[in-house]
Design a protein around this motif. Structure first.
Motif, short mmCIF file in Angstrom:
data_model
loop_
_atom_site.label_atom_id
_atom_site.label_comp_id
_atom_site.label_asym_id
_atom_site.label_seq_id
_atom_site.Cartn_x
_atom_site.Cartn_y
_atom_site.Cartn_z
N ARG A 233 0.83 -1.21 0.00
CA ARG A 233 0.00 0.00 0.00
C ARG A 233 0.87 1.26 0.00
O ARG A 233 0.50 2.26 -0.60
CB ARG A 233 -0.97 -0.02 1.18
CG ARG A 233 -0.35 0.12 2.55
CD ARG A 233 -1.33 -0.23 3.65
NE ARG A 233 -1.67 -1.65 3.59
CZ ARG A 233 -2.58 -2.24 4.37
NH1 ARG A 233 -3.25 -1.53 5.26
NH2 ARG A 233 -2.81 -3.52 4.27
N ALA A 236 2.13 1.61 -3.50
CA ALA A 236 1.05 2.17 -4.33
C ALA A 236 0.92 3.67 -4.07
O ALA A 236 0.67 4.45 -5.00
CB ALA A 236 -0.26 1.45 -4.01
N ALA A 237 1.09 4.08 -2.82
CA ALA A 237 1.03 5.51 -2.49
C ALA A 237 2.11 6.27 -3.24
O ALA A 237 1.87 7.32 -3.84
CB ALA A 237 1.17 5.70 -0.99
N TYR A 366 -0.54 -4.13 -2.87
CA TYR A 366 -0.55 -3.05 -3.87
C TYR A 366 -1.89 -3.04 -4.61
O TYR A 366 -2.56 -2.01 -4.69
CB TYR A 366 0.61 -3.25 -4.84
CG TYR A 366 0.73 -2.22 -5.94
CD1 TYR A 366 1.60 -1.14 -5.80
CD2 TYR A 366 -0.01 -2.31 -7.12
CE1 TYR A 366 1.72 -0.19 -6.80
CE2 TYR A 366 0.09 -1.36 -8.11
CZ TYR A 366 0.96 -0.30 -7.95
OH TYR A 366 1.07 0.65 -8.94
N ALA A 369 -4.88 -2.14 -2.28
CA ALA A 369 -4.91 -0.72 -1.90
C ALA A 369 -5.49 0.13 -3.01
O ALA A 369 -6.32 1.01 -2.78
CB ALA A 369 -3.49 -0.24 -1.54
N LEU A 370 -5.07 -0.15 -4.25
CA LEU A 370 -5.59 0.64 -5.37
C LEU A 370 -7.07 0.35 -5.61
O LEU A 370 -7.83 1.25 -5.94
CB LEU A 370 -4.77 0.37 -6.64
CG LEU A 370 -3.39 1.03 -6.64
CD1 LEU A 370 -2.69 0.79 -7.96
CD2 LEU A 370 -3.48 2.54 -6.37
N ARG A 372 -9.21 -0.49 -3.30
CA ARG A 372 -9.96 0.15 -2.20
C ARG A 372 -10.13 1.64 -2.46
O ARG A 372 -11.21 2.19 -2.33
CB ARG A 372 -9.22 -0.09 -0.88
CG ARG A 372 -9.99 0.27 0.36
CD ARG A 372 -9.20 -0.08 1.62
NE ARG A 372 -7.87 0.51 1.57
CZ ARG A 372 -6.73 -0.15 1.74
NH1 ARG A 372 -6.74 -1.44 2.00
NH2 ARG A 372 -5.58 0.47 1.67
N VAL A 373 -9.04 2.31 -2.85
CA VAL A 373 -9.12 3.77 -3.03
C VAL A 373 -9.98 4.11 -4.25
O VAL A 373 -10.67 5.13 -4.27
CB VAL A 373 -7.71 4.41 -3.10
CG1 VAL A 373 -7.01 4.14 -4.40
CG2 VAL A 373 -7.78 5.91 -2.83
N GLN A 374 -9.96 3.22 -5.24
CA GLN A 374 -10.78 3.45 -6.43
C GLN A 374 -12.27 3.37 -6.07
O GLN A 374 -13.07 4.16 -6.56
CB GLN A 374 -10.42 2.37 -7.48
CG GLN A 374 -10.51 2.85 -8.91
CD GLN A 374 -9.47 3.93 -9.24
OE1 GLN A 374 -8.39 3.95 -8.67
NE2 GLN A 374 -9.79 4.82 -10.15
N LEU A 376 -13.68 4.26 -3.38
CA LEU A 376 -14.14 5.46 -2.68
C LEU A 376 -14.69 6.51 -3.63
O LEU A 376 -15.61 7.24 -3.29
CB LEU A 376 -12.98 6.09 -1.88
CG LEU A 376 -12.34 5.25 -0.78
CD1 LEU A 376 -11.18 6.02 -0.16
CD2 LEU A 376 -13.37 4.89 0.28
N SER A 377 -14.09 6.59 -4.82
CA SER A 377 -14.52 7.62 -5.77
C SER A 377 -15.61 7.11 -6.71
O SER A 377 -16.14 7.88 -7.50
CB SER A 377 -13.34 8.09 -6.62
OG SER A 377 -12.17 8.18 -5.86
#
Lengths: 378, 378
Positions: A233, A236-237, A366, A369-370, A372-374, A376-377
């Protein structure tokens, strides 16, 4: 995955593993990452043996080497220079300070013993040139310089052999100098990194260096993010900020394959992120490492002051060899002295895993994490 | 976007803007972010005026306040305490040191002048309680404590009013203490942040705090990432590591709406990321700020040593008022003294923009960064 550095270096997943341990290098490269052998302090013959060992096992997967050639060194290499002759140049008060410290921790003094710190001479430029002779006879895919600008010969040999040259930097200004000199890949290393590092954190340094090198020359210079990264993660950040890959070190130290002592492995697994310090105690230059009785002793009023390279590392090596041996024999007092380079990410490590497992977990974490963040939007 | 903190605080885009300037708070909340008024040093009447001003303009959008109530303070509030009576407790050698420093920079001495540092008393607990009386009469959606554990009264009042309580922390251990006490939202602030901060970098601290608070209690505690974040790609990086949002400060300082002096704005735009320092010079506690003749003077051999809160901030306020005035009148020597809290992200700032534009750019850069990193794996 495809970033410019993947194409340039032939790697699938741009996770770079800096390690002094050939087993880690091979395991990481075979698992789809990119192992980089930290070849500090090897004699040319030793390096030849290490690289042959790697070639025999890595199955054609790409790997690299990292040479820490100090841009500035307090002594120049000269014919016949040995560790013994270097040891004689260490001021008597430093020998006395180290001997007293060792005695307080129940360990035999150092200055009277025969010199066994042969690696000091390995820091000299001449040795570095001979190590490059060796390295370029092997199928290395990447050569990296860790302490300031590389010698011009590294750039020239890299060009001739088609091997990209990388360099570690701790500031945007240094990144610009490196690219102007001809370095192909920048490793932007934040202050939270283990080993030699600057003051600026990874979160700020990575976008700052990417912006800075974009203004130099016509071609794209890939930037790898380093400092604090021990998980997918975090990688990925860093790549979300525009890095082409992640350069890691600390996460490999407590792996099964790592050759560090059991004492050090235990200290790493117990350490919190706040247990590291940026100190001159180990190398003479500011480098992040575990806080220990060794780093603290040099801050006391009776400290004779840090020496420059190669002398401070000679004292450190002598003490760490003795302290580790005594600690492994059960001395709690000796254990307090033992330390090693490590970044703040050590606070996130609490298991011993194989290097292969670490690479696989990076890949999975990796991707998760991507995802999960995707979400959110979405 | 939907993260748990979006639902909890009624915000669309979880970008939190800490600012001492009400104009920034309103502009950010109206643009879809979340403004948080840094209400340090206000009297209750001043705070009432600020919050009424915000309510009249924010159009019902959510906003919050941040009270820095020192968990530990060197003096207790007592009836009749004034800035003048506090000033008399400052040791004479500190007055002399500051006067000599001012003279060297061509500025009139401080100790003989009437006291105009009324804000010192605002740091006292009693004033904080009266400020909370004021705050909870306004439609605040979030109340945040910045200096250690909040007083129990903040938790109790927050519960009663349905206002979530947040707290800034610099270590995983402190985050656990806060959640155990009943804090609802943790702001994990890395060492690169402006103002009071710990040693651990944002890259390491954010995953470390998320992991630590996941082990406390049954409910999910949202974690906001702070430290070094001045762009959407960095916010996206923090959220990729699992943060619920980003807490920012430095990026608002050089905006059009910010009330900082023109001198300070120019110094910020010129500063590199390496031009900040973690020093006790401004508040008596370790806080990141611009390096200046003020921070350097306290490190010199003739320094009388830092005072504790509230005394060191009183000296700082007196000097900064005088130095800023003289610098704005054209004194280069006075300009060297001026400094202010700012994080390493200052190195990435080089334009004056409206706060609204900054929010919009965050949103666009956030989306672009995630799209770019997603493409790499496609």
């Amino acid at each position: 995955m495809r970033t410019p550095v993947c194409d340039l270096l032939g790697v699938d997943f741009p996770l770079f593993a800096f390690s002094h341990c050939r087993d880690v290098v091979v395991a990481v490269s075979k698992a789809g990452g990119f192992g980089v052998l930290g070849a500090v302090g090897y004699s040319p013959d030793e390096l030849e043996a290490e690289l042959r060992w790697i070639d025999d096992r890595v199955g054609g997967r790409p790997y690299g080497i990292d040479l820490a050639i100090p841009e500035n060194m307090s002594v120049k290499y000269e014919q016949g220079l040995t560790s013994s002759s270097l040891k004689q140049r260490i001021p008597p008060q430093h020998h006395a300070f180290v001997d007293a410290l060792l005695r307080r921790h129940g360990i035999d003094p150092y200055s009277a013993a025969p010199s066994d710190e042969d690696r000091a001479v390995g820091l000299m430029h001449d040795t570095a040139e001979r190590c490059m002779d060796v390295a370029f006879r092997h199928p290395i895919r990447f050569i990296v310089q860790a302490l300031g600008l590389p010698p011009q010969s590294m750039i020239d040999r890299g060009r001739a052999a088609g091997v990209p040259v990388g360099a570690l930097v701790g500031s945007a200004e240094h990144a610009i100098r490196q690219v102007e000199m001809g370095v192909d890949v920048i490793v932007a290393q934040g202050t939270e990194a283990g080993g030699h590092c600057g003051e600026v954190s990874t979160m700020v340094l990575v976008p700052e260096v990417i912006r800075a090198v974009a203004g130099v020359g016509a071609k794209h210079t890939p930037v790898l993010a380093a400092g604090g990264i021990v998980s997918g993660r975090q990688m990925a950040a860093a790549m979300t900020m525009g890095a082409d890959g992640a350069w890691t070190g600390s996460v490999w130290l407590p792996t099964v394959e790592s050759e560090i002592s059991q004492v050090m492995r235990e200290k790493f697994l117990a350490a919190r992120s706040r247990d590291t310090v940026r100190s001159r105690a180990s190398s003479g230059k500011l480098a992040r490492q575990l806080r220990s009785a060794w780093t603290e002793a040099w801050e006391q009023p009776d400290s004779p002051g840090y020496l420059q390279m190669p002398f401070q590392p000679m004292l450190t090596a002598a003490v760490m060899q003795r302290a580790t041996k005594a600690a492994e024999a059960g001395s709690e007092s000796a254990r307090q002295l033992v330390n090693y380079y490590v970044g703040q990410g050590v606070g996130l490590l609490d298991d011993i895993k194989s290097a292969r497992t670490v690479v696989q977990e990076f890949m999975e974490d990796y991707a998760a994490a991507l995802e999960r963040v995707q979400t959110l939007s979405a």
